[in-house]
Design a protein around this motif. Structure first.
Motif, PDB file in Angstrom:
ATOM      1  N   ALA A 276     -11.860   9.344 -17.863  1.00 32.94           N
ATOM      2  CA  ALA A 276     -12.317  10.352 -17.589  1.00 32.94           C
ATOM      3  C   ALA A 276     -14.079  10.411 -17.722  1.00 32.94           C
ATOM      4  O   ALA A 276     -15.075  11.268 -17.493  1.00 32.94           O
ATOM      5  CB  ALA A 276     -12.022  11.919 -18.092  1.00 32.94           C
TER       6      ALA A 276
ATOM      7  N   GLU B 245      -9.050  -0.153  -8.055  1.00 33.16           N
ATOM      8  CA  GLU B 245      -9.428  -0.463  -6.741  1.00 33.16           C
ATOM      9  C   GLU B 245      -8.679  -0.678  -5.980  1.00 33.16           C
ATOM     10  O   GLU B 245      -8.729  -0.186  -4.643  1.00 33.16           O
ATOM     11  CB  GLU B 245      -9.598  -1.888  -7.600  1.00 33.16           C
ATOM     12  N   ALA B 246      -7.028  -1.057  -6.340  1.00 37.98           N
ATOM     13  CA  ALA B 246      -6.435  -0.552  -5.327  1.00 37.98           C
ATOM     14  C   ALA B 246      -5.393   0.684  -5.104  1.00 37.98           C
ATOM     15  O   ALA B 246      -5.057   0.973  -4.174  1.00 37.98           O
ATOM     16  CB  ALA B 246      -4.548  -0.424  -6.687  1.00 37.98           C
TER      17      ALA B 246
ATOM     18  N   PRO C 113      -3.928  10.463 -20.816  1.00 38.96           N
ATOM     19  CA  PRO C 113      -4.117   9.591 -19.356  1.00 38.96           C
ATOM     20  C   PRO C 113      -5.138   9.991 -18.872  1.00 38.96           C
ATOM     21  O   PRO C 113      -5.651   9.441 -18.348  1.00 38.96           O
ATOM     22  CB  PRO C 113      -2.432   9.064 -19.139  1.00 38.96           C
ATOM     23  N   THR C 114      -4.804  11.599 -18.920  1.00 42.88           N
ATOM     24  CA  THR C 114      -6.094  11.438 -17.247  1.00 42.88           C
ATOM     25  C   THR C 114      -7.544  11.816 -18.305  1.00 42.88           C
ATOM     26  O   THR C 114      -8.617  11.061 -18.656  1.00 42.88           O
ATOM     27  CB  THR C 114      -5.859  12.444 -16.920  1.00 42.88           C
TER      28      THR C 114
ATOM     29  N   LEU D 172      -1.525  11.105 -12.885  1.00 42.33           N
ATOM     30  CA  LEU D 172      -2.129  10.413 -11.674  1.00 42.33           C
ATOM     31  C   LEU D 172      -1.594  11.562 -10.288  1.00 42.33           C
ATOM     32  O   LEU D 172      -2.627  11.927  -9.710  1.00 42.33           O
ATOM     33  CB  LEU D 172      -2.155   9.222 -11.264  1.00 42.33           C
TER      34      LEU D 172
ATOM     35  N   GLU E 144      -3.781  14.691 -10.639  1.00 40.80           N
ATOM     36  CA  GLU E 144      -4.875  15.077 -10.464  1.00 40.80           C
ATOM     37  C   GLU E 144      -5.163  14.492  -8.571  1.00 40.80           C
ATOM     38  O   GLU E 144      -5.974  15.170  -8.577  1.00 40.80           O
ATOM     39  CB  GLU E 144      -5.408  13.077 -10.597  1.00 40.80           C
TER      40      GLU E 144
ATOM     41  N   ARG F 165      -5.190   1.553  -0.819  1.00 38.85           N
ATOM     42  CA  ARG F 165      -4.468   2.873  -1.096  1.00 38.85           C
ATOM     43  C   ARG F 165      -4.858   4.053  -0.333  1.00 38.85           C
ATOM     44  O   ARG F 165      -3.682   4.368   0.137  1.00 38.85           O
ATOM     45  CB  ARG F 165      -3.248   3.021  -1.595  1.00 38.85           C
TER      46      ARG F 165
ATOM     47  N   LYS G 279     -15.219  14.728  -6.142  1.00 37.79           N
ATOM     48  CA  LYS G 279     -14.529  14.945  -7.527  1.00 37.79           C
ATOM     49  C   LYS G 279     -13.650  13.543  -7.846  1.00 37.79           C
ATOM     50  O   LYS G 279     -13.852  12.759  -7.587  1.00 37.79           O
ATOM     51  CB  LYS G 279     -12.814  15.613  -7.085  1.00 37.79           C
ATOM     52  N   LEU G 280     -13.389  13.442  -8.764  1.00 37.26           N
ATOM     53  CA  LEU G 280     -12.489  12.398  -9.495  1.00 37.26           C
ATOM     54  C   LEU G 280     -10.964  12.159  -9.809  1.00 37.26           C
ATOM     55  O   LEU G 280     -10.704  13.472 -10.427  1.00 37.26           O
ATOM     56  CB  LEU G 280     -13.724  12.207 -11.203  1.00 37.26           C
ATOM     57  N   ILE G 281     -10.667  11.653  -9.610  1.00 38.51           N
ATOM     58  CA  ILE G 281      -9.018  11.086 -10.245  1.00 38.51           C
ATOM     59  C   ILE G 281      -8.814  10.109 -11.283  1.00 38.51           C
ATOM     60  O   ILE G 281      -9.356   8.718 -11.168  1.00 38.51           O
ATOM     61  CB  ILE G 281      -8.866   9.888  -9.002  1.00 38.51           C
ATOM     62  N   SER G 282      -9.012  10.545 -12.187  1.00 36.35           N
ATOM     63  CA  SER G 282      -8.780   9.432 -13.764  1.00 36.35           C
ATOM     64  C   SER G 282      -8.130   8.941 -14.001  1.00 36.35           C
ATOM     65  O   SER G 282      -6.818  10.018 -14.143  1.00 36.35           O
ATOM     66  CB  SER G 282     -10.083  10.017 -14.724  1.00 36.35           C
ATOM     67  N   GLY G 283      -7.702   8.387 -14.800  1.00 33.21           N
ATOM     68  CA  GLY G 283      -6.359   7.606 -15.289  1.00 33.21           C
ATOM     69  C   GLY G 283      -5.162   6.616 -14.937  1.00 33.21           C
ATOM     70  O   GLY G 283      -4.671   6.016 -15.056  1.00 33.21           O
ATOM     71  N   TYR G 284      -6.169   5.831 -14.016  1.00 35.35           N
ATOM     72  CA  TYR G 284      -6.025   4.342 -13.830  1.00 35.35           C
ATOM     73  C   TYR G 284      -5.756   3.272 -14.950  1.00 35.35           C
ATOM     74  O   TYR G 284      -6.591   3.134 -15.595  1.00 35.35           O
ATOM     75  CB  TYR G 284      -6.628   4.052 -12.594  1.00 35.35           C
TER      76      TYR G 284
ATOM     77  N   LEU H  83      -4.969  -7.945  -6.339  1.00 30.31           N
ATOM     78  CA  LEU H  83      -4.719  -6.675  -7.266  1.00 30.31           C
ATOM     79  C   LEU H  83      -3.590  -7.564  -8.277  1.00 30.31           C
ATOM     80  O   LEU H  83      -2.843  -8.010  -8.078  1.00 30.31           O
ATOM     81  CB  LEU H  83      -3.737  -5.450  -6.528  1.00 30.31           C
TER      82      LEU H  83
ATOM     83  N   ASP I 147      -6.009   6.892  -2.433  1.00 31.87           N
ATOM     84  CA  ASP I 147      -6.527   7.235  -3.219  1.00 31.87           C
ATOM     85  C   ASP I 147      -7.302   8.157  -3.187  1.00 31.87           C
ATOM     86  O   ASP I 147      -7.542  10.006  -3.405  1.00 31.87           O
ATOM     87  CB  ASP I 147      -5.594   7.046  -4.595  1.00 31.87           C
TER      88      ASP I 147
ATOM     89  N   ASP J 284     -11.955   7.869  -2.534  1.00 31.25           N
ATOM     90  CA  ASP J 284     -12.556   7.165  -1.712  1.00 31.25           C
ATOM     91  C   ASP J 284     -13.383   6.000  -2.039  1.00 31.25           C
ATOM     92  O   ASP J 284     -13.856   4.959  -1.687  1.00 31.25           O
ATOM     93  CB  ASP J 284     -13.994   7.715  -0.560  1.00 31.25           C
TER      94      ASP J 284
ATOM     95  N   LEU K 180       0.199  -1.402   0.044  1.00 28.62           N
ATOM     96  CA  LEU K 180      -0.108  -0.025  -0.169  1.00 28.62           C
ATOM     97  C   LEU K 180       0.651   1.571   0.067  1.00 28.62           C
ATOM     98  O   LEU K 180      -0.272   2.002  -0.221  1.00 28.62           O
ATOM     99  CB  LEU K 180      -1.015   0.090   1.258  1.00 28.62           C
TER     100      LEU K 180
ATOM    101  N   VAL L 124     -13.915  11.693  -3.401  1.00 29.08           N
ATOM    102  CA  VAL L 124     -12.995  11.942  -4.305  1.00 29.08           C
ATOM    103  C   VAL L 124     -13.416  10.233  -4.644  1.00 29.08           C
ATOM    104  O   VAL L 124     -13.084   8.893  -4.257  1.00 29.08           O
ATOM    105  CB  VAL L 124     -11.326  12.080  -3.693  1.00 29.08           C
TER     106      VAL L 124
ATOM    107  N   GLU M 225      -6.465  -1.886 -11.156  1.00 23.15           N
ATOM    108  CA  GLU M 225      -5.743  -0.349 -10.334  1.00 23.15           C
ATOM    109  C   GLU M 225      -6.265   0.660 -10.106  1.00 23.15           C
ATOM    110  O   GLU M 225      -6.249   1.521  -9.093  1.00 23.15           O
ATOM    111  CB  GLU M 225      -4.936   0.459 -11.764  1.00 23.15           C
TER     112      GLU M 225
END
Lengths: 659, 338
Positions: B155, B185-186, A187-188, A456, A459, B190, B173-178, A327, B192, B194, A141, B149, B183
């Motif tokens: 996106a 889920e990870a 990528p985003t 990321l 972000e 972690r 809010k969004l973090i996109s690009g996994y 994972l 990063d 919620d 983690l 988040v 990924e």
């Protein structure tokens, strides 16, 4: 502790008992054969076997899939060593010194060293895995986008360590490699970037396609001027033997050990994978080498041992996130996870406690498989090595057809052939103009990984989820990068060269090549600036830097030519390269117009034909070779690989309905 | 792209594991049209995922039902757009189907109206439909949190998260690009982000180990598969409950948005073919697919791999499609208006 040992013994009992042991042996052989055959990808094979084993006992399934995970890794390296064809992206680093060894007449030594390093790497990887299993969850983690970005940058610093004839050309090559890695989508946002409207480029250039073009096809052009892949006499009369290869791994045990531990740790981080592991290990080995490093890139056995040990050690490490959190670290890991769930295993704490014996069964099956592939590799080393002494015109056809078929089937896109051919010509020109190819490849392989994670990071920062101070792993890797760069910069003075060869052209033509590179990069800058789409600052910065540096190199070369009063050597494309270069150049339009099988057939016929001694017998021989090639390609694509190819454009020009 | 037709047939014969004897058979006239023909089953994802599993389970059953020789082809490029284009551009005599989430095709239509996907491809069978769900860590206080988040690979997810958030009165809010769902889920594990979104099946799998839990069903009713998990839409949904103190207009608006989000996120596992397929072939292929997705052999193989199969009849799937089209269009207008 007793429970832990009991589970380990129970797992070992599952693997090494009769008749259970037949299952990993069978799985390993299936994985090895499928890795060698173009047309059957490892993931598709695993997906098929998943269906076929639905009614098997859970332990039997673990044994089979553990073996499948480990079986294919080493085989990709054999084709990389012998013919510069990467069986998978993670075998790219092994090509650098592995194939150079084969060309120097040491293929047997190279295969043996790779097999031994793989075996040792695998053992160390599994040992570390077994030791870390109880405490691994908090460790995993710790590695988020920031840590992975820094890890990618650490891999990139390898370029500083590589000895180069020209630092500016090495940097320019690296920038161009990064630039090529950025083609595709942001990528985003997923917005297309530098795709020029082509759907085939939305996912960027495929790594294996680029490597096949840049190394293999560019190599094929040069092959026509040689009789065999290997030179007949190794330098300094070094004997080419399996034993020398095995001994080398133990002679450089520090390299093996460091690379294995590094590979395992990289494998533990979800989403990183073998490619990064192999390049980080390669770079770390170059950096840590005392004294002369000029042999790297030209057949230094340490440059082969390091990535091989790391990639196989990574297999063990990559099981950890799958077992500890569910994972997967790779596509194969996705299937493995599905297998676990189907058969009632729940990844997470249970796999590390109540189901520990099953985890060990999987791990030890993987170890057995890795060891078996190495044993098979060692046994076959003399036989495989002989392939490099076959007449080049006997192996060029399978190499070429295998390359083209592999390229098409990777993503089912015929456009990948054009991409491979384009990069083939670029790779050839890099060699002719003495631009180092390795920095380009390292930057290309790591570029996407670095940018994705950097995006990321931004972000996370934007939504307030990043606090660097609270990330000890990131701080640790940053310190390693800093130390590496300082160490390498201080040692860089002693380096001589690792360029692929001396430039075949005078400065005026070299200046023109640099100017063309600058021009191409400039087109991307202008596209980015004029586009309403979102090009990240990173992408823009790389394209501007590449343009500026290539321009500077062009100007400097032109200036040299001018003060030399035009007296410099004019040079030119070697006569024996002109036909293959021309054929490769027209193969793209040929595939578009007439389809892949016909284009391959014509290519083969033209290749076989010795135009300077053309008579009826030669003509018949060439035509027969072409027809055989056409037939084999057609049958293979249609019946074995089952690739859906578009109709040849000529049919629509003639108004004929296809298929 | 890979077709393992001969290889897989060989392997299936050797292992003899799959229940190949299909119970359903199509009409004789269709059988004579289809027998011996080649069928390409396109999957717009890499091998090994959920839709790939369905396609590989369905392929031998279609063969047994209709006498076809089918092969599975993975076309993951450009987020599935290459697969969709290949299907839509297939010739009138080419038997090609695609196994894909029908909602994704609708979304592609909204994002790229010029391509008119709904005219170029046709649904010929829906073998399962289920709501999506939001998944987070067990200690996440979803009800009381104001700012959240979300993590996503694309996106495009912003519409679901933003409007889903609006429906329950939260800022998301969004973090996109996994890189893919695992990924993502990870990222949640972690911390990063919620939470993340996934189909109910995927979400339940993610929650199986106890590291994550299903926090919210994007549905207008509760599900037996996720007991105790609140659902977002409907009069008794979470959106309505959290808006009980608001004005009737605001409450109605939130309930409406929740309904739209449910339609937008519904996972509709669909078999498509192309609109240019010759009529007689299309009719027979539709018949063959309809029989295959109802065949117990398909359900057994898919369900053994944790993939549920609940075929919808044509009227039911047509109603669902109509409702989804209205919702997606409305949401597209709301996005434009913002």
């Amino acid at each position: 502790m007793n429970d832990y040992l009991s589970a380990l013994l129970l797992g070992a009992g599952n693997v090494f008992s009769w008749p259970n042991i037949l299952i990993p042996v069978m799985g390993t052989l299936i994985a090895m054969v499928s890795a060698f055959l173009p047309g059957i990808g490892g993931t598709s094979l695993a997906a098929l076997l998943l269906l076929l084993t639905l009614n098997w006992e859970p332990v039997q399934v673990l044994l089979l899939f553990g073996a499948l995970t480990g079986g294919a890794t080493y085989m990709g390296s054999i084709t990389a060593i012998l013919f510069n064809i990467p069986g998978n992206a993670s075998s790219a680093a092994a090509m650098i010194d592995g194939h150079a060894m084969a060309r120097l007449g040491l293929p047997r030594t190279a295969i043996a060293a790779a097999a031994t390093a793989s075996a040792i790497g695998s053992i160390i990887g599994v040992m570390v895995l077994i030791a870390l299993l109880p405490i691994v969850r908090p460790f995993i983690l710790q590695f988020g986008p920031l840590e992975r970005f820094l890890l990618g940058v650490w891999g990139l610093t390898t370029i500083v360590a590589l000895p180069n004839r020209s630092a500016s050309r090495a940097l320019a090559a690296a920038l161009l490699g990064l630039l090529m890695a950025l083609v595709g989508s942001d990528p985003t946002s997923g917005t297309p970037r530098w795709t020029f409207g082509s759907l085939s480029l939305y996912d960027g250039f495929d790594t294996v396609t680029v490597l096949l073009g840049f190394f293999t096809l560019s190599e094929v052009m040069a092959w026509r001027s040689r009789v065999t892949v290997s030179s007949s006499i190794a330098p300094g009369n070094v004997p080419d033997s399996t034993w020398v290869g095995i001994r080398a791994v133990f002679r450089h045990f520090g390299v093996t050990l460091r690379s294995s531990i590094l590979g395992t740790l990289v494998g533990v981080i979800p989403g990183v994978g073998g490619t990064v592991a192999s390049f980080v290990a390669y770079g770390q080995t170059v950096q840590a080498t005392k004294g002369d490093r000029s042999g790297f890139g030209k057949g230094d056995i340490r440059g082969l041992i390091a990535p091989e040990a790391a990639v196989d050690a990574k297999d063990g490490g990559s099981l950890l996130p799958t077992l500890a959190f569910g994972l997967p670290g790779s596509e194969a890991g996705v299937i493995l996870l599905t297998v676990l769930m189907i058969h009632g295993f729940v990844p997470g704490l249970p796999m590390l406690s109540t189901e520990l014996a099953f985890s060990f069964t999987l791990i030890l099956s993987l170890l057995l498989s890795n060891l078996l592939t190495s044993v098979v590799g060692l046994s076959l080393a003399p036989l495989l090595a002989r392939l490099t002494s076959l007449r080049i015109d006997r192996i060029v056809l399978p190499v070429l057809v295998a390359s083209l078929v592999t390229v098409v089937q990777l993503n089912g896109s015929v456009a990948d052939i054009y991409i491979a051919l384009g990069f083939g010509i670029l790779g050839y020109l890099f060699g002719q103009f003495d631009w180092p190819r390795i920095p380009f490849v390292i930057a290309f392989v790591l570029g996407g990984f670095i940018e994705n994670n950097l995006a990321l990071v931004f972000e996370m920062e934007k939504v307030g989820r990043l606090n660097v101070i609270e990330r000890p792993a990131a701080l640790g890797i940053a310190a390693l990068i800093l130390l590496s760069v300082v160490w390498m910069t201080r040692k860089a003075g002693g380096n001589t060269t690792a360029s692929d060869g001396k430039a075949k052209f005078g400065p005026q033509v070299s200046a023109l090549f640099a100017a063309v590179m600058a021009g191409c990069a400039a087109v991307l800058v202008v596209t980015a600036v004029l586009s309403t789409r979102a090009y990240t600052g990173f992408a823009l910065a790389i394209s501007v830097a590449a343009t500026m540096l290539c321009t500077a190199i062009a100007v400097r070369m032109f200036w040299r030519f001018k003060i030399g009063n035009g007296a410099a050597r004019a040079g030119g494309i070697p006569a024996e390269h002109r036909l293959p270069l021309g054929l490769i150049a027209i193969l793209g339009p040929g595939v578009y117009l007439f389809g892949l099988p016909v284009a391959t057939g014509v290519f083969t016929a033209a290749w076989f034909c010795r135009w300077e001694a053309l008579d009826l017998k030669m003509a018949i021989k060439s035509v027969v070779a072409g027809v055989v090639s056409l037939g084999l390609t057609l049958i293979y694509l249609d019946q074995v690989a089952g690739v859906m190819l578009p109709d040849p454009a000529i049919l629509s020009f003639l108004g004929i309905e296809g298929r | 792209m890979l077709r393992l037709d001969r290889f897989s047939s060989f392997a299936l014969c050797i292992f003899g594991v799959l229940p190949m004897a299909a119970t359903a058979q199509i009409s004789d006239s269709c059988k004579s049209v289809l027998t011996g023909q080649r069928l390409t089953v396109i999957v717009p994802n890499a091998a090994g995922g959920g839709y790939d599993t369905y396609a590989r389970a369905l392929s031998p059953v279609i063969d047994a039902v209709a006498g076809l020789q089918s092969s599975v082809v993975n076309m993951p490029a450009a987020g599935g757009l290459v697969a969709l284009t290949t299907l839509a551009d297939s010739g009138p005599d080419e038997l090609v189907v695609m196994v894909e989430n029908g909602t994704d095709v609708l979304r592609a239509e909204v994002q790229d109206g010029a391509s008119a996907w709904s005219e170029r491809v046709q649904r010929i069978g829906v073998f399962h439909a289920e709501p999506s769900a939001w998944v987070g860590k067990p200690d996440m206080d979803f009800i009381n949190a104001e700012n959240l988040v979300a993590a996503s690979s694309s996106a495009d997810g912003i519409v679901e998260f933003e409007f889903g958030g609006q429906a329950v009165g939260k800022v998301v809010k969004l973090i996109s690009g996994y890189d893919g769902s695992k990924e993502t889920e990870a990222a949640v594990l972690r911390g990063d982000a919620d939470f993340m979104s996934g189909s109910l099946t995927t979400s339940l799998k993610a929650a199986k180990s106890g590291d994550l839990t299903v926090q919210l069903l994007l549905s207008d009713k509760p599900s037996d598969r996720a007991p105790g998990v609140p659902h977002i839409a409907g009069e008794d949904g979470l959106a309505a409950q959290l808006a009980k103190d608001l004005s009737p207009e605001e409450r109605a608006k939130r309930i409406e948005i929740a309904g739209l989000v449910v339609d937008l996120s519904y996972d509709v596992r669909t078999v498509f073919t192309h609109s240019t397929l010759r009529q007689d072939l299309r009719e027979c292929l539709t018949e063959a697919v309809a029989d295959a997705i109802r065949d117990p052999a398909f359900a057994e193989t898919a369900e053994a791999q944790g993939r549920p199969v609940t075929p919808m009849d044509p009227d039911e799937s047509a109603d669902l499609l109509a409702s989804q089209m209205v919702s997606v269009a409305k949401l597209a207008e709301m996005v434009k208006a913002q």
